[in-house]
Design a protein around this motif. Structure first.
Motif, mmCIF file in Angstrom:
data_model
loop_
_atom_site.group_PDB
_atom_site.id
_atom_site.type_symbol
_atom_site.label_atom_id
_atom_site.label_comp_id
_atom_site.label_asym_id
_atom_site.label_seq_id
_atom_site.Cartn_x
_atom_site.Cartn_y
_atom_site.Cartn_z
ATOM 1 N N ALA A 127 -35.333 36.605 23.900
ATOM 2 C CA ALA A 127 -35.043 37.662 23.350
ATOM 3 C C ALA A 127 -36.253 38.265 22.891
ATOM 4 N N ARG A 128 -37.467 37.730 22.715
ATOM 5 C CA ARG A 128 -38.708 38.278 22.564
ATOM 6 C C ARG A 128 -38.944 38.875 23.911
ATOM 7 N N LYS A 149 -38.091 46.180 26.313
ATOM 8 C CA LYS A 149 -37.414 47.492 25.578
ATOM 9 C C LYS A 149 -38.537 48.450 25.014
ATOM 10 N N HIS A 160 -37.064 40.153 26.189
ATOM 11 C CA HIS A 160 -36.193 41.314 26.161
ATOM 12 C C HIS A 160 -36.524 42.354 25.210
ATOM 13 N N SER A 161 -37.009 42.006 24.047
ATOM 14 C CA SER A 161 -37.463 43.196 23.034
ATOM 15 C C SER A 161 -38.776 44.117 23.536
#
Length: 713
Positions: free
Chosen positions: A684-685, A691, A687-688
């Motif tokens: 998730a990190r 982004k 992925h962020s």
């Protein structure tokens, strides 16, 4: 008869038991026994000095052993009319009777053989009586039944009781002529007896049901003219070359030869009329219940695998039939084509919604002399071979009777094997896996345990050890097909997955413990977890129990079988708690403890689990996946293991693991496994961050395009 009873006085067990039984127990009013005959191991039963019957011991005539691997000795008596006057159990080593079924029940079943007419048994191949089965002792009862009927028939024939004559085996055996044979037309075949027939009209069948004494059947006669054909049935032994080539034609006879294995024969059955000799029952059950072949005291039932339809009869001049079929006679049936036989037709009539009445008609057949080779001397079949064939016939009959149960067990083993091979896919969804396991354990408890009574026991292992010491044979172990199959499956599973394949999935008592514990958890019953130090020191108890039982079995298997009552399996599973109260209390106490400590008995007391754990050390694979972090620092799997088989340091103890696969559910859990949670957070990190980086790049690109536009202006 000297062949069967040679040196009877040296080998017979009868004298050992005559003093243990009063003559009045097997013949009403009798008061003593006479001296045993020298030619046949039987003794006269005397009433006021007059012989009224002959006493015999089943084990002297039928060597079928019980589940213990030892003979079940029953003393019985037969009068001059070949009627069994009584029978009494004198000695046995059956575990289920020693520590399970009350012996009084077994004695009542055996005493029920008084009045058995052996002439009827000879005529119907030992099936004229109803078998009185005791729940939980099916194999033992079938062994006793087999030995009483077979032994009784041998005695009756040896002494000529009731007009029964010995089976002629002293002379040379007739054989079929070799060669391809010549073809004949229908008229010749029917004229010389190669084809034989049975014709019944409606009037004959109606009279048959009236004479049967069944008023309900008589009140429902076949409608139509009395002279109308009810059935016209023809039979021929088409495995004889001349008969086969004539009736089938060259092509179909060639197909028949390819269908038949060595020692097998085939008959052609043709029929027409309003009644079918096949019926439709075989479509559902796979067995043709309207016909059976009988030769002497042997019978052959035909199954769908032994059946082929035939379009028509090829012989010139043959009439047309609505049904023409081939039936194969297995080689192990004992069928002798040179001896007379008969095809028995069962005619049924509905007398209620589901009830039917039956009468039978026989079509006799004897192969014409022209197809038999001249007499030639052949070696006589000796008694050991006959006995081996009889034992094989018994266990084969048991396996045939339990085809459905065997198929269900086969499906269970297939499903379980698939579950282990694809364990990661199965445990990916915790809820689905939970209900899969609960469903499987429920089937194990209700089907394998309470219905089929196929609970494995340490007694099986002690019986195996005893058989290996005294001369191993498969017969006793093949008498219970589900137990036999499970032991083979367990032996294979030990190399792959250890003892857990059985203990965690196929043991009915283990399933009962886990299911009752799940119910307790649902009602918020507190769960106790023993301190690791105490838990680890209790592990060896079950190994000490097993080694103690095994040591006692070396000296006395009966004593070891009694001590094996430490297993509550017979009480809770086989006898369904229908026992004397001390046994029931013991089993219930173990289950009550299991409500608070899951699988308490499996963890600390089960000698069977200990016995399986020892060879399981040889397993070839480690299927259960682990992370480096398991045990240090993570203790999730260790804390949630249902049987505490995971050390605080993270290692799984294969001796204690029941392969419940709960640790594999946790291995993939997104809410409980720290490693998986950390991996998800990292993804998730990442992925962020991606982004944000993408946003900055877009902003930069947008700014550059704006500058270009300004420059152009």
């Amino acid at each position: 008869m000297t062949t069967m009873a040679s040196h009877a006085d040296q080998t017979a067990e009868l004298p050992r038991f005559l003093d243990k039984v009063e003559a009045g127990q097997i013949v009403s009013g009798a008061n003593s026994f006479g001296a045993m005959r020298e030619d046949v191991p039987v003794a006269p039963v005397l009433k006021d000095g007059e012989r009224v019957a002959w006493a015999f011991l089943t084990s002297d005539f039928a060597g079928t052993t019980g589940y213990s691997g030892k003979p079940i000795h029953v003393l019985a008596a037969i009068d001059d009319d070949a009627v069994m006057t009584g029978a009494v159990l004198v000695e046995h080593s059956e575990p289920i009777v020693l520590v399970g079924i009350p012996e009084s029940k077994m004695r009542r079943v055996i005493e029920g053989y008084a009045g058995l007419d052996l002439r009827e048994e000879a005529a119907q191949s030992g099936t004229a009586h109803e078998l009185d089965i005791i729940s939980g002792a099916t194999v033992t009862v079938m062994v006793i039944d087999d030995s009483l009927v077979r032994g009784g028939l041998k005695v009756a024939r040896a002494l000529g009781l009731g007009g029964l004559s010995p089976v002629a085996k002293a002379g040379p055996k007739r054989e079929l002529k070799t060669g391809d044979g010549e073809t004949r037309d229908w008229q010749v075949l029917a004229g010389n007896g190669s084809v034989r027939g049975l014709t019944l009209d409606v009037g004959q069948v109606n009279r048959g049901f009236r004479d049967s004494g069944d008023d309900r059947a008589a009140a429902r006669p076949e409608e139509g003219p009395a002279e109308e054909t009810f059935i016209d049935m023809r039979v021929a032994l088409v495995s004889v070359p001349t008969i086969g080539r004539s009736l089938l034609g060259e092509a179909e006879y060639g197909n028949l030869q390819n269908w038949l294995e060595d020692g097998e024969h085939a008959i052609l059955v043709a029929g027409r009329g309003r009644y079918s000799f096949k019926g439709s029952g075989y479509v559902r059950g796979g067995i043709f219940d309207r016909i059976q072949l009988i030769q002497g005291d042997r019978s052959v039932r035909f199954f769908d695998r032994d059946h082929r339809r035939l379009g028509q009869i090829d012989a010139a001049g043959a009439p047309s039939f609505t049904e023409v079929d081939l039936f194969r006679i297995p080689a192990d049936s004992g069928f002798d084509p040179a001896e007379p036989w008969r095809l028995q037709l069962l005619v049924q009539r509905a007398v209620g919604a589901v009830e039917k009445s039956f009468i039978t008609y026989d079509l006799g057949y004897r192969l014409p002399e022209q197809y038999l080779a001249p007499l030639a001397s052949q070696p006589q079949v000796n008694a050991p071979e006959e006995e081996a064939a009889a034992k094989a016939a018994l266990w084969q009959r048991i396996w045939a009777d339990r085809t459905l149960e065997i198929a269900i067990l086969g499906v269970m083993l297939t499903v379980l094997t698939g579950a282990f091979f694809f364990q990661m896919q199965l445990t990916r969804h915790a809820r689905f896996y939970f209900w899969f396991r609960m469903s499987f354990l429920t089937v194990t408890l209700f089907f394998v345990g309470w219905y089929a009574n196929a609970q494995l026991s340490v007694v099986n292992l002690m019986a195996l050890a005893g058989a290996l010491r005294s001369g191993f044979t498969w017969d006793a172990f093949l008498l219970d097909p589900l137990v036999f199959i499970q032991w083979f499956a367990v032996a294979a599973a030990l190399l792959f997955w250890g003892r857990g394949a059985y203990c965690g999935w196929l043991c009915p008592f283990g399933a009962l413990q886990e299911l009752t514990n799940r119910v307790a958890r649902f009602f918020k019953v507190p769960q106790w977890e023993l301190p690791w130090g105490l838990h680890e020191r209790l592990w060896p108890v079950k190994y000490m129990i097993f080694l103690g039982l095994f040591g006692v079995s070396l000296a006395s298997i009966p004593m070891a079988e009694k001590l094996a009552e430490v297993e509550p399996f017979k009480t809770a599973i086989i006898l369904k708690f229908m026992r004397d109260w001390p046994f029931v209390v013991f089993a219930v106490v173990l289950l009550l403890i299991g409500l608070f400590v899951e699988r308490f008995y499996c963890r600390y007391l089960c000698p069977l689990g200990a016995a399986l754990a020892i060879p399981a050390r040889l397993r070839m694979f480690d299927w259960l996946k682990r992370y480096r972090e398991c045990g240090s620092p993570c203790q999730t799997c260790a804390n949630e293991c249902p049987v505490q088989a995971i050390h605080p340091t993270g290692e799984i103890n294969p001796n204690e693991c029941v392969n419940c696969l709960h640790c594999q559910v946790l291995y993939q859990s997104k809410t409980k496994c720290p490693v998986v949670i950390r991996q998800l957070k990292r993804r998730a990190r990442d992925h962020s961050a991606a982004k944000v980086s993408e946003g900055r790049m877009n902003t930069l690109l947008t700014g550059n395009e704006g500058e270009k536009e300004t420059s152009n202006v």
